[in-house]
Design a protein around this motif. Structure first.
Motif, PDB file in Angstrom:
ATOM      1  N   ASN A  24      33.712  40.906  36.186  1.00  0.00           N
ATOM      2  CA  ASN A  24      34.427  42.043  35.613  1.00  0.00           C
ATOM      3  C   ASN A  24      34.914  42.970  36.722  1.00  0.00           C
ATOM      4  O   ASN A  24      34.604  42.777  37.882  1.00  0.00           O
ATOM      5  CB  ASN A  24      33.531  42.796  34.626  1.00  0.00           C
ATOM      6  N   LEU A  25      35.656  43.988  36.345  1.00  0.00           N
ATOM      7  CA  LEU A  25      36.244  44.903  37.312  1.00  0.00           C
ATOM      8  C   LEU A  25      35.388  46.137  37.557  1.00  0.00           C
ATOM      9  O   LEU A  25      35.816  47.059  38.232  1.00  0.00           O
ATOM     10  CB  LEU A  25      37.636  45.349  36.832  1.00  0.00           C
ATOM     11  N   TYR A  38      36.680  47.305  52.440  1.00  0.00           N
ATOM     12  CA  TYR A  38      37.469  46.083  52.590  1.00  0.00           C
ATOM     13  C   TYR A  38      38.207  45.808  51.283  1.00  0.00           C
ATOM     14  O   TYR A  38      37.594  45.709  50.223  1.00  0.00           O
ATOM     15  CB  TYR A  38      36.561  44.909  52.966  1.00  0.00           C
ATOM     16  N   LEU A  39      39.517  45.689  51.383  1.00  0.00           N
ATOM     17  CA  LEU A  39      40.397  45.536  50.231  1.00  0.00           C
ATOM     18  C   LEU A  39      40.889  44.107  50.090  1.00  0.00           C
ATOM     19  O   LEU A  39      41.086  43.405  51.087  1.00  0.00           O
ATOM     20  CB  LEU A  39      41.611  46.449  50.370  1.00  0.00           C
ATOM     21  N   CYS A  40      41.135  43.696  48.855  1.00  0.00           N
ATOM     22  CA  CYS A  40      41.768  42.403  48.601  1.00  0.00           C
ATOM     23  C   CYS A  40      43.118  42.390  49.318  1.00  0.00           C
ATOM     24  O   CYS A  40      43.901  43.341  49.210  1.00  0.00           O
ATOM     25  CB  CYS A  40      41.961  42.203  47.100  1.00  0.00           C
ATOM     26  N   GLY A  41      43.394  41.324  50.024  1.00  0.00           N
ATOM     27  CA  GLY A  41      44.652  41.207  50.760  1.00  0.00           C
ATOM     28  C   GLY A  41      45.859  41.048  49.866  1.00  0.00           C
ATOM     29  O   GLY A  41      46.990  41.248  50.301  1.00  0.00           O
ATOM     30  N   SER A  42      45.641  40.728  48.597  1.00  0.00           N
ATOM     31  CA  SER A  42      46.749  40.532  47.681  1.00  0.00           C
ATOM     32  C   SER A  42      47.044  41.789  46.855  1.00  0.00           C
ATOM     33  O   SER A  42      48.148  42.294  46.859  1.00  0.00           O
ATOM     34  CB  SER A  42      46.449  39.353  46.753  1.00  0.00           C
ATOM     35  N   CYS A  43      46.026  42.316  46.151  1.00  0.00           N
ATOM     36  CA  CYS A  43      46.273  43.419  45.219  1.00  0.00           C
ATOM     37  C   CYS A  43      45.685  44.761  45.664  1.00  0.00           C
ATOM     38  O   CYS A  43      45.968  45.781  45.052  1.00  0.00           O
ATOM     39  CB  CYS A  43      45.746  43.065  43.834  1.00  0.00           C
ATOM     40  N   LYS A  63      36.083  36.376  46.145  1.00  0.00           N
ATOM     41  CA  LYS A  63      37.091  36.171  45.094  1.00  0.00           C
ATOM     42  C   LYS A  63      37.318  37.492  44.381  1.00  0.00           C
ATOM     43  O   LYS A  63      36.390  38.107  43.856  1.00  0.00           O
ATOM     44  CB  LYS A  63      36.648  35.105  44.106  1.00  0.00           C
ATOM     45  N   CYS A  64      38.553  37.928  44.358  1.00  0.00           N
ATOM     46  CA  CYS A  64      38.903  39.208  43.754  1.00  0.00           C
ATOM     47  C   CYS A  64      38.824  39.117  42.226  1.00  0.00           C
ATOM     48  O   CYS A  64      39.447  38.227  41.626  1.00  0.00           O
ATOM     49  CB  CYS A  64      40.311  39.615  44.178  1.00  0.00           C
ATOM     50  N   PRO A  65      38.103  40.041  41.572  1.00  0.00           N
ATOM     51  CA  PRO A  65      38.033  40.011  40.118  1.00  0.00           C
ATOM     52  C   PRO A  65      39.313  40.507  39.453  1.00  0.00           C
ATOM     53  O   PRO A  65      39.543  40.259  38.283  1.00  0.00           O
ATOM     54  CB  PRO A  65      36.857  40.932  39.795  1.00  0.00           C
ATOM     55  N   SER A  66      40.162  41.180  40.212  1.00  0.00           N
ATOM     56  CA  SER A  66      41.395  41.716  39.655  1.00  0.00           C
ATOM     57  C   SER A  66      42.522  40.681  39.621  1.00  0.00           C
ATOM     58  O   SER A  66      43.128  40.451  38.582  1.00  0.00           O
ATOM     59  CB  SER A  66      41.825  42.941  40.459  1.00  0.00           C
ATOM     60  N   CYS A  67      42.794  40.042  40.762  1.00  0.00           N
ATOM     61  CA  CYS A  67      43.920  39.097  40.825  1.00  0.00           C
ATOM     62  C   CYS A  67      43.476  37.653  41.063  1.00  0.00           C
ATOM     63  O   CYS A  67      44.306  36.754  41.107  1.00  0.00           O
ATOM     64  CB  CYS A  67      44.898  39.524  41.908  1.00  0.00           C
TER      65      CYS A  67
END
Length: 73
Positions: A24-25, A38-43, A63-67
């Motif tokens: 979940n987010l 540290y941020l997701c490189g995509s979103c 693994k990003c839970p958002s994207c």
């Protein structure tokens, strides 16, 4: 507080690398008491919050839970 964008990679082959994820987010994958996020490189979702550089996992995939992209440091 520095915000560091992770590198997006393709999904690792089964058994090759550990993948840390959540379903979940709510919240971050890991939160510590350091000064880097540290941020997701995509979103841009904050995957690791308040981390010390010495506590960062260099051979783990996040693994990003958002994207749902796979990230490494």
């Amino acid at each position: 507080m520095p915000a560091i964008r992770m590198t997006v990679i393709t999904e690792p082959a089964d058994g090759r690398r550990a993948v840390l994820m959540r379903q979940n987010l709510e919240g971050h994958l890991i939160q510590d008491e350091g000064d880097s996020t540290y941020l997701c490189g995509s979103c841009g979702f904050a995957l690791l919050k308040d981390m010390d550089n010495g506590h960062v996992f260099v051979d783990v995939v996040f693994k990003c839970p958002s994207c749902e992209s796979f990230n490494e440091i």
